[in-house]
Design a protein around this motif. Structure first.
Motif, PDB file in Angstrom:
ATOM      1  N   ALA A  19       0.840  -1.204   0.000  1.00 25.45           N
ATOM      2  CA  ALA A  19       0.000   0.000   0.000  1.00 25.45           C
ATOM      3  C   ALA A  19       0.868   1.244   0.000  1.00 25.45           C
ATOM      4  N   GLY A  20       1.586   1.445  -1.086  1.00 25.86           N
ATOM      5  CA  GLY A  20       2.327   2.688  -1.288  1.00 25.86           C
ATOM      6  C   GLY A  20       1.368   3.713  -1.877  1.00 25.86           C
ATOM      7  N   SER A  22      -0.172   4.092  -4.970  1.00 19.28           N
ATOM      8  CA  SER A  22      -1.370   3.614  -5.674  1.00 19.28           C
ATOM      9  C   SER A  22      -2.202   2.683  -4.803  1.00 19.28           C
ATOM     10  N   SER A  40      -0.954  -3.936   3.105  1.00 18.43           N
ATOM     11  CA  SER A  40       0.355  -4.331   3.670  1.00 18.43           C
ATOM     12  C   SER A  40       1.392  -3.233   3.496  1.00 18.43           C
ATOM     13  N   PHE A  53       3.966  -7.218   5.617  1.00 22.52           N
ATOM     14  CA  PHE A  53       4.462  -8.243   4.683  1.00 22.52           C
ATOM     15  C   PHE A  53       5.762  -7.706   4.110  1.00 22.52           C
ATOM     16  N   ASN A  54       6.822  -8.479   4.285  1.00 23.81           N
ATOM     17  CA  ASN A  54       8.118  -8.040   3.774  1.00 23.81           C
ATOM     18  C   ASN A  54       8.877  -9.260   3.261  1.00 23.81           C
ATOM     19  N   GLU A  56      11.564  -9.284   1.832  1.00 22.43           N
ATOM     20  CA  GLU A  56      13.027  -9.138   1.967  1.00 22.43           C
ATOM     21  C   GLU A  56      13.552  -9.808   3.230  1.00 22.43           C
ATOM     22  N   CYS A  75       0.673  -4.409  -5.626  1.00 23.19           N
ATOM     23  CA  CYS A  75       1.310  -3.173  -6.111  1.00 23.19           C
ATOM     24  C   CYS A  75       2.806  -3.233  -5.805  1.00 23.19           C
ATOM     25  N   LEU A 105      -0.268  -4.636 -10.587  1.00 23.15           N
ATOM     26  CA  LEU A 105       0.166  -3.376 -11.197  1.00 23.15           C
ATOM     27  C   LEU A 105       1.558  -3.557 -11.797  1.00 23.15           C
ATOM     28  N   SER A 106       1.618  -3.428 -13.114  1.00 26.44           N
ATOM     29  CA  SER A 106       2.883  -3.577 -13.834  1.00 26.44           C
ATOM     30  C   SER A 106       3.250  -2.230 -14.466  1.00 26.44           C
ATOM     31  N   THR A 107       4.196  -2.242 -15.371  1.00 24.82           N
ATOM     32  CA  THR A 107       4.602  -0.983 -15.989  1.00 24.82           C
ATOM     33  C   THR A 107       4.631  -1.100 -17.523  1.00 24.82           C
ATOM     34  N   ARG A 135      10.374  -7.048 -14.696  1.00 24.03           N
ATOM     35  CA  ARG A 135       8.929  -6.832 -14.632  1.00 24.03           C
ATOM     36  C   ARG A 135       8.191  -7.813 -15.529  1.00 24.03           C
ATOM     37  N   LEU A 154       1.131   0.347 -16.388  1.00 26.06           N
ATOM     38  CA  LEU A 154       1.004   1.763 -16.043  1.00 26.06           C
ATOM     39  C   LEU A 154       2.228   2.557 -16.499  1.00 26.06           C
ATOM     40  N   PRO A 155       1.985   3.772 -17.020  1.00 22.59           N
ATOM     41  CA  PRO A 155       3.104   4.689 -17.261  1.00 22.59           C
ATOM     42  C   PRO A 155       3.382   5.476 -15.970  1.00 22.59           C
ATOM     43  N   ILE A 157       3.146   7.428 -12.773  1.00 25.14           N
ATOM     44  CA  ILE A 157       1.969   7.677 -11.915  1.00 25.14           C
ATOM     45  C   ILE A 157       2.154   9.008 -11.192  1.00 25.14           C
ATOM     46  N   ARG A 162       2.323  13.607  -5.113  1.00 29.61           N
ATOM     47  CA  ARG A 162       3.427  13.069  -5.922  1.00 29.61           C
ATOM     48  C   ARG A 162       3.270  13.584  -7.358  1.00 29.61           C
TER      49      ARG A 162
HETATM   50  N1  LIG Z   1       5.676   5.186  -9.660  1.00 29.60           N
HETATM   51  C1  LIG Z   1       5.457   5.097 -10.960  1.00 29.60           C
HETATM   52  O1  LIG Z   1       5.479   6.097 -11.696  1.00 29.60           O
HETATM   53  C2  LIG Z   1       5.158   3.741 -11.566  1.00 29.60           C
HETATM   54  C3  LIG Z   1       4.915   3.656 -12.933  1.00 29.60           C
HETATM   55  C4  LIG Z   1       4.535   2.435 -13.465  1.00 29.60           C
HETATM   56  C5  LIG Z   1       4.436   1.311 -12.658  1.00 29.60           C
HETATM   57  N2  LIG Z   1       4.740   1.408 -11.329  1.00 29.60           N
HETATM   58  C6  LIG Z   1       4.614   0.178 -10.513  1.00 29.60           C
HETATM   59  O2  LIG Z   1       3.274   0.108 -10.051  1.00 29.60           O
HETATM   60  C7  LIG Z   1       3.255  -0.401  -8.707  1.00 29.60           C
HETATM   61  C8  LIG Z   1       2.665   0.640  -7.779  1.00 29.60           C
HETATM   62  O3  LIG Z   1       3.423   1.828  -7.903  1.00 29.60           O
HETATM   63  P1  LIG Z   1       3.502   2.899  -6.714  1.00 29.60           P
HETATM   64  O4  LIG Z   1       4.321   4.017  -7.212  1.00 29.60           O
HETATM   65  O5  LIG Z   1       2.137   3.125  -6.163  1.00 29.60           O
HETATM   66  O6  LIG Z   1       4.354   2.039  -5.663  1.00 29.60           O
HETATM   67  P2  LIG Z   1       5.054   2.512  -4.298  1.00 29.60           P
HETATM   68  O7  LIG Z   1       4.432   3.752  -3.782  1.00 29.60           O
HETATM   69  O8  LIG Z   1       6.526   2.494  -4.510  1.00 29.60           O
HETATM   70  O9  LIG Z   1       4.659   1.296  -3.333  1.00 29.60           O
HETATM   71  C9  LIG Z   1       5.234   0.025  -3.449  1.00 29.60           C
HETATM   72  C10 LIG Z   1       4.722  -0.826  -2.317  1.00 29.60           C
HETATM   73  O10 LIG Z   1       5.365  -2.115  -2.367  1.00 29.60           O
HETATM   74  C11 LIG Z   1       5.845  -2.448  -1.070  1.00 29.60           C
HETATM   75  N3  LIG Z   1       7.017  -3.317  -1.238  1.00 29.60           N
HETATM   76  C12 LIG Z   1       8.126  -3.073  -1.969  1.00 29.60           C
HETATM   77  N4  LIG Z   1       8.968  -4.126  -1.928  1.00 29.60           N
HETATM   78  C13 LIG Z   1       8.379  -5.050  -1.137  1.00 29.60           C
HETATM   79  C14 LIG Z   1       8.743  -6.350  -0.700  1.00 29.60           C
HETATM   80  N5  LIG Z   1       9.897  -6.908  -1.089  1.00 29.60           N
HETATM   81  N6  LIG Z   1       7.897  -7.027   0.123  1.00 29.60           N
HETATM   82  C15 LIG Z   1       6.737  -6.473   0.510  1.00 29.60           C
HETATM   83  N7  LIG Z   1       6.317  -5.242   0.130  1.00 29.60           N
HETATM   84  C16 LIG Z   1       7.126  -4.539  -0.696  1.00 29.60           C
HETATM   85  C17 LIG Z   1       6.176  -1.121  -0.414  1.00 29.60           C
HETATM   86  O11 LIG Z   1       6.181  -1.268   0.991  1.00 29.60           O
HETATM   87  P3  LIG Z   1       6.358  -0.011   2.001  1.00 29.60           P
HETATM   88  O12 LIG Z   1       4.989   0.615   2.058  1.00 29.60           O
HETATM   89  O13 LIG Z   1       6.768  -0.573   3.280  1.00 29.60           O
HETATM   90  O14 LIG Z   1       7.381   0.890   1.356  1.00 29.60           O
HETATM   91  C18 LIG Z   1       5.015  -0.243  -0.924  1.00 29.60           C
HETATM   92  O15 LIG Z   1       3.879  -0.409  -0.109  1.00 29.60           O
HETATM   93  C19 LIG Z   1       4.694  -0.772  -8.388  1.00 29.60           C
HETATM   94  O16 LIG Z   1       4.943  -2.111  -8.721  1.00 29.60           O
HETATM   95  C20 LIG Z   1       5.494   0.150  -9.280  1.00 29.60           C
HETATM   96  O17 LIG Z   1       6.781  -0.350  -9.567  1.00 29.60           O
HETATM   97  C21 LIG Z   1       5.077   2.599 -10.773  1.00 29.60           C
END
Ligand SMILES: NC(=O)c1ccc[n+]([C@@H]2O[C@H](COP(=O)([O-])OP(=O)(O)OC[C@H]3O[C@@H](n4cnc5c(N)ncnc54)[C@H](OP(=O)(O)O)[C@@H]3O)[C@@H](O)[C@H]2O)c1
Length: 292
Positions: A19-20, A22, A40, A53-54, A56, A75, A105-107, A135, A154-155, A157, A162
């Motif tokens: 839950a980042g 998006s 999570s 959930f982690n 890592e 996500c 959610l992919s890219t 990816r 997704l392109p 975001i 943000r």
């Molecule tokens: N940002 C963009 O412009 C963009 C564009 C296209 C696609 N995307 C993809 O679309 C998805 C959503 O994007 P977003 O920007 O909303 O993502 P985001 O804000 O970076 O959130 C990512 C989430 O994944 C969690 N996470 C990362 N690694 C993890 C792991 N190993 N185990 C468990 N949880 C993990 C993070 O946890 P924490 O909350 O603890 O940090 C966070 O909640 C992502 O896959 C991203 O790569 C992003």
């Protein structure tokens, strides 16, 4: 637009993994419609509807979290080896559930460089960057998992909290010019609304496993940046040529400039009938501006 909860039956329970930006937007919206949504993150927080959930460090959720779950939205980006963190850690648990739907959610990075041409879901992926290969590998893992998965490409975001406004405010904007370079983008609210629209109309719409969610108007970074400076009543700094600055950019920043494509939303918006809330960056950024 999103309708009331009655159009998806309200016994649904959503797990939003990651839950980042998006994921938390989606969770908030789906809760407003009356559904249960647990989210999570990698570390503890105060939200009572959140769990840890982690992948890592091997922290997996308590099994109670999964009781009654019908819908998953992941996500979470690929791990450093290019594998999907959710499938790597939770696949067996998820297999034991009666899942009706899984969203991933992919890219649009998986399409690679189309030299400024339009790209759609029927075009074969041609990832250029290492992270896009990872990816694509995760997409394939999800497709082969046998879950009822729908992949959303997704392109860039953006949304309130943000956007270029934050970059301007923290002095992180570099106004870069590269001839004929465009980027596609999507407002975070349209990711959520499009997914909810597809779920609400699941029975009447043909199922598509891969769907782009992008706005109508890919355009240059400079147009977007200029628009933000204008709304703020500030003067935009003079653009720098990409060729002059590329050596100073981080590898990740540079990699974004090595790909040039326009992402088509025709499947979502024409074939499937979704109406974008923010069909271009101007409308979307006005929303961000009023929420600064
Ligand atoms: N940002 C963009 O412009 C963009 C564009 C296209 C696609 N995307 C993809 O679309 C998805 C959503 O994007 P977003 O920007 O909303 O993502 P985001 O804000 O970076 O959130 C990512 C989430 O994944 C969690 N996470 C990362 N690694 C993890 C792991 N190993 N185990 C468990 N949880 C993990 C993070 O946890 P924490 O909350 O603890 O940090 C966070 O909640 C992502 O896959 C991203 O790569 C992003």
């Amino acid at each position: 637009m999103i309708h009331s909860a009655s159009s998806i039956d309200n016994k649904k329970k959503f797990l939003i993994l990651g839950a980042g930006f998006s994921g938390s937007f989606f969770a908030k919206s789906i809760r407003k419609l009356g559904y249960t949504a647990l989210t999570s993150s990698r570390s503890e927080n105060k939200d009572p509807d959140s769990f840890v959930f982690n992948s890592e460090n091997g922290t997996v959720p308590n099994k109670k979290i999964f009781d009654g779950v019908t819908h998953i939205l992941s996500c979470i980006p690929p791990d450093k080896n290019g594998n999907d963190p959710v499938l790597g850690s939770l696949k067996n648990k998820l297999k034991s559930l009666s899942l009706e739907w899984v969203g991933y959610l992919s890219t649009t990075g998986v399409y690679g460089n189309t030299k400024g041409e339009w790209v759609s879901e029927i075009d074969p992926p041609k990832p250029l960057q290492k992270r896009s290969h990872k990816r694509l590998n995760c997409e394939i893992e999800w497709i082969e998992s046998g879950f009822p998965v729908q992949i959303f490409r997704l392109p860039g975001i953006y949304g309130p909290g943000r956007s270029t406004f934050e970059a301007i405010r923290s002095n992180k904007v570099r106004v870069i010019y590269k001839k004929n370079q465009v980027f596609s983008r999507i407002h975070v609210a349209d990711i959520t609304n499009a997914i909810i629209y597809l779920l609400q109309n699941k029975n009447s719409l043909k199922f598509h496993q891969i769907i782009n969610i992008a706005d109508d108007e890919p355009c240059s970074q400079i147009e977007v940046t200029k628009y933000c400076y204008d709304l703020l009543g500030l003067k935009m700094p003079k653009p720098i040529f990409f060729e002059d600055v590329k050596k100073e950019l981080s590898p990740i920043a540079k990699s974004f400039w090595m790909e040039n494509r326009k992402v088509s939303n025709k499947l979502l918006c024409e074939t499937l009938g979704y109406k974008l809330i923010y069909k271009n960056y101007k409308i979307g950024l006005k929303d961000c501006y009023t929420n600064i």
